[in-house]
Scaffold this active site. Sequence first.
Site, PDB file in Angstrom:
ATOM      1  N   LYS A  29       3.209  11.267 -10.937  1.00  0.00           N
ATOM      2  CA  LYS A  29       2.338  10.621 -11.891  1.00  0.00           C
ATOM      3  C   LYS A  29       3.097   9.112 -12.085  1.00  0.00           C
ATOM      4  O   LYS A  29       4.176   9.206 -12.892  1.00  0.00           O
ATOM      5  CB  LYS A  29       2.164  11.389 -13.193  1.00  0.00           C
ATOM      6  CG  LYS A  29       1.021  12.058 -13.041  1.00  0.00           C
ATOM      7  CD  LYS A  29       0.744  12.748 -14.502  1.00  0.00           C
ATOM      8  CE  LYS A  29      -0.389  13.896 -14.508  1.00  0.00           C
ATOM      9  NZ  LYS A  29      -0.637  14.098 -15.902  1.00  0.00           N
ATOM     10  N   ARG A  41      -2.446  21.930 -13.555  1.00  0.00           N
ATOM     11  CA  ARG A  41      -1.354  20.904 -13.997  1.00  0.00           C
ATOM     12  C   ARG A  41      -1.706  20.575 -15.523  1.00  0.00           C
ATOM     13  O   ARG A  41      -0.655  20.018 -16.201  1.00  0.00           O
ATOM     14  CB  ARG A  41      -1.411  19.775 -13.161  1.00  0.00           C
ATOM     15  CG  ARG A  41      -0.416  18.679 -13.258  1.00  0.00           C
ATOM     16  CD  ARG A  41      -0.141  17.627 -12.379  1.00  0.00           C
ATOM     17  NE  ARG A  41       0.864  16.987 -12.854  1.00  0.00           N
ATOM     18  CZ  ARG A  41       1.621  16.038 -12.104  1.00  0.00           C
ATOM     19  NH1 ARG A  41       1.330  16.138 -10.657  1.00  0.00           N
ATOM     20  NH2 ARG A  41       2.739  15.055 -12.446  1.00  0.00           N
ATOM     21  N   ASN A  86       0.044  19.430 -20.145  1.00  0.00           N
ATOM     22  CA  ASN A  86      -0.356  19.018 -21.598  1.00  0.00           C
ATOM     23  C   ASN A  86      -0.216  19.509 -22.715  1.00  0.00           C
ATOM     24  O   ASN A  86      -0.687  19.406 -23.621  1.00  0.00           O
ATOM     25  CB  ASN A  86      -1.611  18.180 -21.277  1.00  0.00           C
ATOM     26  CG  ASN A  86      -1.753  17.308 -20.083  1.00  0.00           C
ATOM     27  OD1 ASN A  86      -0.882  16.595 -20.097  1.00  0.00           O
ATOM     28  ND2 ASN A  86      -2.621  17.261 -19.276  1.00  0.00           N
ATOM     29  N   GLU A 104      -4.064  17.435 -10.647  1.00  0.00           N
ATOM     30  CA  GLU A 104      -4.454  17.659 -12.007  1.00  0.00           C
ATOM     31  C   GLU A 104      -5.953  18.133 -12.378  1.00  0.00           C
ATOM     32  O   GLU A 104      -6.430  17.742 -12.996  1.00  0.00           O
ATOM     33  CB  GLU A 104      -4.031  16.731 -12.991  1.00  0.00           C
ATOM     34  CG  GLU A 104      -4.242  17.352 -14.502  1.00  0.00           C
ATOM     35  CD  GLU A 104      -3.468  16.236 -15.661  1.00  0.00           C
ATOM     36  OE1 GLU A 104      -2.431  15.953 -15.468  1.00  0.00           O
ATOM     37  OE2 GLU A 104      -4.224  16.069 -16.436  1.00  0.00           O
ATOM     38  N   GLU A 124       9.930  18.400 -25.158  1.00  0.00           N
ATOM     39  CA  GLU A 124       9.441  18.711 -23.819  1.00  0.00           C
ATOM     40  C   GLU A 124      10.137  20.351 -23.223  1.00  0.00           C
ATOM     41  O   GLU A 124       9.453  20.951 -22.612  1.00  0.00           O
ATOM     42  CB  GLU A 124       9.553  17.893 -22.474  1.00  0.00           C
ATOM     43  CG  GLU A 124       8.780  16.677 -22.652  1.00  0.00           C
ATOM     44  CD  GLU A 124       7.326  16.818 -22.445  1.00  0.00           C
ATOM     45  OE1 GLU A 124       6.639  17.617 -22.081  1.00  0.00           O
ATOM     46  OE2 GLU A 124       6.422  15.858 -22.969  1.00  0.00           O
ATOM     47  N   HIS A 181       8.119  10.513 -28.876  1.00  0.00           N
ATOM     48  CA  HIS A 181       7.236  11.468 -27.864  1.00  0.00           C
ATOM     49  C   HIS A 181       7.558  13.133 -27.977  1.00  0.00           C
ATOM     50  O   HIS A 181       6.857  14.000 -28.455  1.00  0.00           O
ATOM     51  CB  HIS A 181       7.334  11.086 -26.608  1.00  0.00           C
ATOM     52  CG  HIS A 181       6.299  11.911 -25.556  1.00  0.00           C
ATOM     53  ND1 HIS A 181       4.975  11.742 -25.736  1.00  0.00           N
ATOM     54  CD2 HIS A 181       6.814  12.867 -24.668  1.00  0.00           C
ATOM     55  CE1 HIS A 181       4.499  12.690 -25.037  1.00  0.00           C
ATOM     56  NE2 HIS A 181       5.295  13.130 -24.401  1.00  0.00           N
ATOM     57  N   ARG A 241       0.871  -1.045   0.059  1.00  0.00           N
ATOM     58  CA  ARG A 241      -0.104   0.253  -0.183  1.00  0.00           C
ATOM     59  C   ARG A 241       0.830   1.139  -0.028  1.00  0.00           C
ATOM     60  O   ARG A 241       0.364   2.527   0.439  1.00  0.00           O
ATOM     61  CB  ARG A 241      -1.036   0.185   1.176  1.00  0.00           C
ATOM     62  CG  ARG A 241      -2.023  -1.052   1.080  1.00  0.00           C
ATOM     63  CD  ARG A 241      -2.794  -0.884   2.295  1.00  0.00           C
ATOM     64  NE  ARG A 241      -3.956  -2.182   2.024  1.00  0.00           N
ATOM     65  CZ  ARG A 241      -3.767  -3.312   2.660  1.00  0.00           C
ATOM     66  NH1 ARG A 241      -2.833  -3.242   3.483  1.00  0.00           N
ATOM     67  NH2 ARG A 241      -4.768  -4.090   2.679  1.00  0.00           N
ATOM     68  N   HIS A 287       0.257  18.357 -26.184  1.00  0.00           N
ATOM     69  CA  HIS A 287       0.187  16.880 -26.185  1.00  0.00           C
ATOM     70  C   HIS A 287      -1.155  16.276 -26.984  1.00  0.00           C
ATOM     71  O   HIS A 287      -1.124  14.893 -27.046  1.00  0.00           O
ATOM     72  CB  HIS A 287       0.305  16.284 -24.835  1.00  0.00           C
ATOM     73  CG  HIS A 287       1.677  16.277 -24.031  1.00  0.00           C
ATOM     74  ND1 HIS A 287       2.239  17.419 -24.112  1.00  0.00           N
ATOM     75  CD2 HIS A 287       2.424  15.501 -23.497  1.00  0.00           C
ATOM     76  CE1 HIS A 287       3.658  17.293 -23.635  1.00  0.00           C
ATOM     77  NE2 HIS A 287       3.455  15.990 -23.409  1.00  0.00           N
ATOM     78  N   HIS A 309      -0.395  12.725 -28.777  1.00  0.00           N
ATOM     79  CA  HIS A 309      -0.991  11.492 -28.262  1.00  0.00           C
ATOM     80  C   HIS A 309      -1.735  10.963 -29.461  1.00  0.00           C
ATOM     81  O   HIS A 309      -1.617   9.716 -29.655  1.00  0.00           O
ATOM     82  CB  HIS A 309      -1.807  11.755 -26.903  1.00  0.00           C
ATOM     83  CG  HIS A 309      -1.206  12.007 -25.721  1.00  0.00           C
ATOM     84  ND1 HIS A 309      -1.613  12.694 -24.839  1.00  0.00           N
ATOM     85  CD2 HIS A 309       0.096  11.470 -25.247  1.00  0.00           C
ATOM     86  CE1 HIS A 309      -0.884  12.658 -23.674  1.00  0.00           C
ATOM     87  NE2 HIS A 309       0.428  11.955 -24.044  1.00  0.00           N
ATOM     88  N   LYS A 357       8.304  23.097 -13.586  1.00  0.00           N
ATOM     89  CA  LYS A 357       7.210  21.946 -13.424  1.00  0.00           C
ATOM     90  C   LYS A 357       6.654  21.654 -11.847  1.00  0.00           C
ATOM     91  O   LYS A 357       5.705  21.565 -11.369  1.00  0.00           O
ATOM     92  CB  LYS A 357       7.835  20.518 -13.939  1.00  0.00           C
ATOM     93  CG  LYS A 357       6.974  19.323 -13.504  1.00  0.00           C
ATOM     94  CD  LYS A 357       7.006  18.141 -14.408  1.00  0.00           C
ATOM     95  CE  LYS A 357       5.849  17.251 -14.092  1.00  0.00           C
ATOM     96  NZ  LYS A 357       5.625  16.183 -15.068  1.00  0.00           N
TER      97      LYS A 357
END
Length: 351
Positions: A142, A234, A238, A230, A184, A257, A120, A241, A245, A220
């Site tokens: 993330k 946040r 993206n 987010e 990025e 990417h 956990r 993106h 994507h 960031k």
Amino acid sequence: MTGPIRIPVGLGQRSYDVLVGPGTRHLLATELAARLPAVPRRVAVVTSDGIGVEVDLGETVGGVEMFTIPAGERSKSLATVEDLCRRFARFGLTRGDAVVAVGGGLVTDTAGFAAAVYHRGTPVAFVPTTLLGQIDAAIGGKTGVNLPEGKNLVGAFWQPSLVLCDTEVLATLSAAEYRSGLGEMAKYHFLGGADSGAGDAAAMAELPLEQRIARCVALKAEIVASDERESGRRMLLNYGHTLAHALEIAGGFGLRHGEAVAVGLVYAAEVAQRLGRIDGDRVAEHRQVVSAYGLPVSLPAGTEAGELIDLFGRDKKAVGDLTLVLDGPRGPEPVRGVDRVVLAEALEAIR
Ligand code: GLY
């Protein structure tokens, strides 16, 4: 000799430091011991085939074991997480111990998620070995893996206890992998407020690599600290993106990417201009910055506009109406419900 650049990610009890500079991986043992409530008895080091970056845990720990996951996106799966957790259990790892992930985003996302769910929640430290990992994937908590139905569909917010961005290890990156990180970096140019420094392309270009990385990390860190889960701000991360994507899901274009993000930044500017949010000079600035990083500003050959627009809606971050991050008078912000005709026209503008 000056020490590493230390950037705090301010998240209350979950706060941690990102250390940027040459050789920071050698600080792992001391920083980890200082950061955790108790010195871990065991440390599980997770890495991937071909990474080849060694970390030294010194004498501060009782037992260290290496866990290697196969290279490639297929490893970013629940099966790998189960396998890691079972191996952690056989090793005797407990929640009072620690996981250390050494690798690119694939390794830190997957090992970070395994750490998030093992017992956990077990502390994890990241040693990102790619530019993309150092300025994005390893910062902000993330973690997650892919499903056959889509990328990053299963995961958790699980903040690391420490991130060591060692600029020495970037020297071994392939040119393509390095370019991917630059995509990025170009994104931060447009997110950088006047004070962050990351928004000033000319000043950025003059800086040593560790300072350029540190500026991106600081930006960031500030965004994550203001919106960890987010729920709003946040989403700015993206930027570029949505198209990226879609290109990645459509597949077959051979784009990394960061290269897909680069085209996505120019696309977002073209959409924003059609909505009257920015003028032509700002669109030109997008093209100029992306080109200055040596990245593509146009769609690859063979893309089909209708297919890409359909894929925009499959972005897992689309909640209700399609939401795009678009530049405007206040800088980039999430915008809902952009008309399909505008989306299509903007695609034609980047062919
Ligand atoms: N890579 C986007 C984020 O961390 O929110």
